[in-house]
Motif scaffolding. Structure first.
Motif, PDB file in Angstrom:
ATOM      1  N   PRO A  58      53.032  35.338  28.432  1.00 60.93           N
ATOM      2  CA  PRO A  58      53.677  36.655  28.371  1.00 60.93           C
ATOM      3  C   PRO A  58      54.545  36.934  29.598  1.00 60.93           C
ATOM      4  O   PRO A  58      55.261  37.923  29.632  1.00 60.93           O
ATOM      5  CB  PRO A  58      52.487  37.618  28.329  1.00 60.93           C
ATOM      6  N   GLU A  59      54.489  36.043  30.574  1.00 58.14           N
ATOM      7  CA  GLU A  59      55.250  36.237  31.816  1.00 58.14           C
ATOM      8  C   GLU A  59      55.368  34.864  32.454  1.00 58.14           C
ATOM      9  O   GLU A  59      54.410  34.082  32.416  1.00 58.14           O
ATOM     10  CB  GLU A  59      54.447  37.173  32.731  1.00 58.14           C
ATOM     11  N   ILE A  61      54.903  32.573  35.103  1.00 55.36           N
ATOM     12  CA  ILE A  61      54.252  32.495  36.411  1.00 55.36           C
ATOM     13  C   ILE A  61      54.081  31.045  36.869  1.00 55.36           C
ATOM     14  O   ILE A  61      53.582  30.797  37.961  1.00 55.36           O
ATOM     15  CB  ILE A  61      52.870  33.191  36.395  1.00 55.36           C
ATOM     16  N   LYS A 125      47.537  31.001  26.980  1.00 56.36           N
ATOM     17  CA  LYS A 125      46.347  30.953  27.830  1.00 56.36           C
ATOM     18  C   LYS A 125      46.682  30.092  29.041  1.00 56.36           C
ATOM     19  O   LYS A 125      47.405  29.091  28.917  1.00 56.36           O
ATOM     20  CB  LYS A 125      45.189  30.348  27.032  1.00 56.36           C
ATOM     21  N   TYR A 126      46.126  30.467  30.180  1.00 54.15           N
ATOM     22  CA  TYR A 126      46.448  29.745  31.415  1.00 54.15           C
ATOM     23  C   TYR A 126      45.178  29.183  32.053  1.00 54.15           C
ATOM     24  O   TYR A 126      44.067  29.653  31.794  1.00 54.15           O
ATOM     25  CB  TYR A 126      47.171  30.678  32.397  1.00 54.15           C
ATOM     26  N   THR A 127      45.377  28.181  32.869  1.00 58.02           N
ATOM     27  CA  THR A 127      44.249  27.566  33.547  1.00 58.02           C
ATOM     28  C   THR A 127      44.683  27.065  34.917  1.00 58.02           C
ATOM     29  O   THR A 127      45.881  27.043  35.232  1.00 58.02           O
ATOM     30  CB  THR A 127      43.662  26.416  32.701  1.00 58.02           C
ATOM     31  N   ILE A 137      48.574  26.484  38.840  1.00 55.61           N
ATOM     32  CA  ILE A 137      48.366  27.241  37.609  1.00 55.61           C
ATOM     33  C   ILE A 137      49.196  26.590  36.508  1.00 55.61           C
ATOM     34  O   ILE A 137      50.367  26.257  36.714  1.00 55.61           O
ATOM     35  CB  ILE A 137      48.807  28.714  37.795  1.00 55.61           C
TER      36      ILE A 137
END
Lengths: 245, 266
Positions: A58-59, A61, A125-127, A137
């Motif tokens: 959604p952004e 990063i 989803k991030y990890t 990230i």
């Protein structure tokens, strides 16, 4: 689906619909989906709908994508295998100007346009790849492992052919594939695809990169959000996986 | 004999002038080399305007040292100047003590890099975003939008907390549920909320567990890792989502309560 659309022609993308129309003398871009978006454009315009590097939602990063395979892939010592995995699709909508039409889609000399819209129908989803003090990230995606192109929803999943070469003297188990998507080359023709390489070296780390060649003949090159030619210094176009395979 | 024949003025010979010029030229070359290396080493670490000042200081400083070393060749001995300079130095030293202290601290900050421009930090009791790191001071925009100029000496000697130094950070909630509620179900509801949020990291895994059997509630502890850039937004969003989902599942967050038994004292 992916491709070019004339002004006024609606584009159906699964549960999302894109419309361009004139309203009270204004030219409107309108995406109807769970999260609606409306923009006023300066002139009537055609649209180019294409997959883009899947790290914007959604952004934005990070510029790393971690594909975690459902099962470990065992690669024997000093050997090479090719597996097929999926990657998340994010959709970019670009204005198609007269200039870009005349020059052909995304030819090397074409001026890159800023996207009008970026969205996805997947659940991002991030990890963290590595430890909290020195990791990176990553956008995370879980994928089954295939030997040939599987049936997928082209709006949510793309296909990556990954050639894994194990140069180490031991067999290696691969569960994570981490890529720097600034150098991702996505091609499309109904389905989004990419060719990637992973080289496991003798120390147990691995280097991943993308190939320039389209997986299938006749595929078009997708638009890119990261224009590597903008940078004065070209970095090495690969990612070194030092924190686990 | 040779030197006397080449005397230009007083005891100064052509050879002395040549040595003077050579020393100055060498100092200019050394200054340029050092300046280039300093730029290469610090260009990624230091803001351009700070680097520019540091470059000039180093460049002209080295040339000045070269000139001072070479001046005796022209018969100009600085012994007298040193006496006068010594007194002036004491006066200037006292006057510029804090300036020099801030300057040195600034250089250490640039080299050590505990903070960078754009970082969310806390220096002593000041919290905010680093806007600029200058030679003498550091500029912080506090979270309520106030401009703060902090002398580098204070920055260097204070406890510095950098909230975004590492790529991910953990934060924690403590939520109480009623003793009559199913804690296992509450944990599942909370885990689902965490799973659905894109920036709750998959690894390190979030942890949800019963932490305390309190006076009024069963306390659940929730530990979440999120990317440092967005952790505060994630922290704000999650709490309310968890509250809403717990209530949807019929799990209540009780008010402080005390059960009173009244003994019938006949």
């Amino acid at each position: 689906m992916f491709g070019s659309y004339q002004f006024g022609k609606p584009v159906s993308l699964g549960s999302s619909t894109i419309e361009t129309y004139q309203e009270k003398g204004l030219y409107v871009y309108h995406r109807k989906s769970d999260s609606e978006l409306k923009k006023i454009m300066p002139s009537p315009f055609n649209l180019l709908v294409t997959p883009v590097e899947p790290v914007t939602q959604p952004e934005m990063i990070t510029h790393y994508l971690l594909i975690r395979t459902a099962f470990p892939v065992l690669v024997p010592s000093r050997s090479k295998i090719t597996v097929v995995v999926t990657f998340p699709i994010e959709i970019g909508v670009f204005p198609e100007t007269e200039e870009s039409l005349n020059m052909g889609f995304f030819s090397s000399t074409r001026k890159e346009e800023e996207p009008i819209d970026l969205f996805t129908v997947t659940s991002p989803k991030y990890t963290l790849y590595g430890d909290p003090d020195n990791g990176v990230i990553c956008k995370m995606w879980r994928s089954d492992v295939y030997t040939q192109v599987p049936q997928v929803d082209p709006l949510s999943e793309g296909i990556a052919n990954v050639e894994i070469e194990n140069l180490a003297p031991q067999r290696k188990e691969i569960t994570n594939l981490v890529f720097d998507v600034r150098y991702m080359r996505i091609f499309y023709d109904g389905l989004a695809m990419a060719n990637a390489v992973m080289k496991v070296n003798s120390t147990g780390s691995a280097e991943t990169s993308f190939l320039e060649e389209p997986p299938l003949v006749g595929m078009k090159k997708a638009a890119t959000l990261f224009n590597s030619s903008k940078g004065a210094v070209m970095e090495k176009e690969s990612f070194l996986m030092e924190r686990g395979l | 004999m040779m030197d006397q024949s080449l005397s230009v003025f007083g005891d100064v010979t052509l050879r002395d002038i040549a040595v003077f010029l050579l020393t100055v030229v060498i100092s200019v070359i050394v200054a340029r080399l050092v300046r280039t290396n300093v730029r290469t080493a610090l260009k990624e670490r230091v803001a351009e305007h700070v680097l520019s000042i540091a470059e000039r200081l180093i460049y002209y400083g080295i040339i000045a040292v070269g000139v001072v070393i070479a001046l005796p060749q022209l018969g100009l001995h600085l012994t007298g100047l040193l006496v006068a300079g010594g007194f002036a130095g004491v006066v200037l030293g006292f006057a510029s003590q804090s300036v020099v202290s801030n300057l040195i601290s600034g250089l250490f900050l640039i080299v050590e890099r505990p903070i960078r421009i754009g970082d969310q930090i806390q220096i002593g009791d000041i919290s905010g975003v680093v806007e600029d790191i200058r030679v003498l001071s550091t500029v912080v925009r506090t979270f309520d939008g106030t401009y703060m100029r902090i002398p580098n000496e204070k920055v260097f000697s204070s406890n510095i907390t950098n909230y975004v130094k590492y790529p991910a950070r953990r934060f924690e909630y403590s939520i109480g549920i009623g003793y009559e509620d199913d804690a296992e179900e509450a944990i599942q509801v909370i885990k689902k909320v965490l799973e659905e949020h894109p920036f709750v990291l998959v690894n390190p895994r979030p942890a949800v567990y019963v932490d305390d059997l309190g006076d009024s509630s069963v306390r659940l502890s929730i530990r979440v890792w999120a990317p440092s850039q967005v952790w505060y937004t994630v922290q704000m969003e999650l709490l309310w989502k968890m509250k809403v989902e717990l209530e949807k599942a019929g799990i209540h967050i009780p008010f402080p309560q005390r059960v009173i038994h009244i003994v019938d004292g006949t």
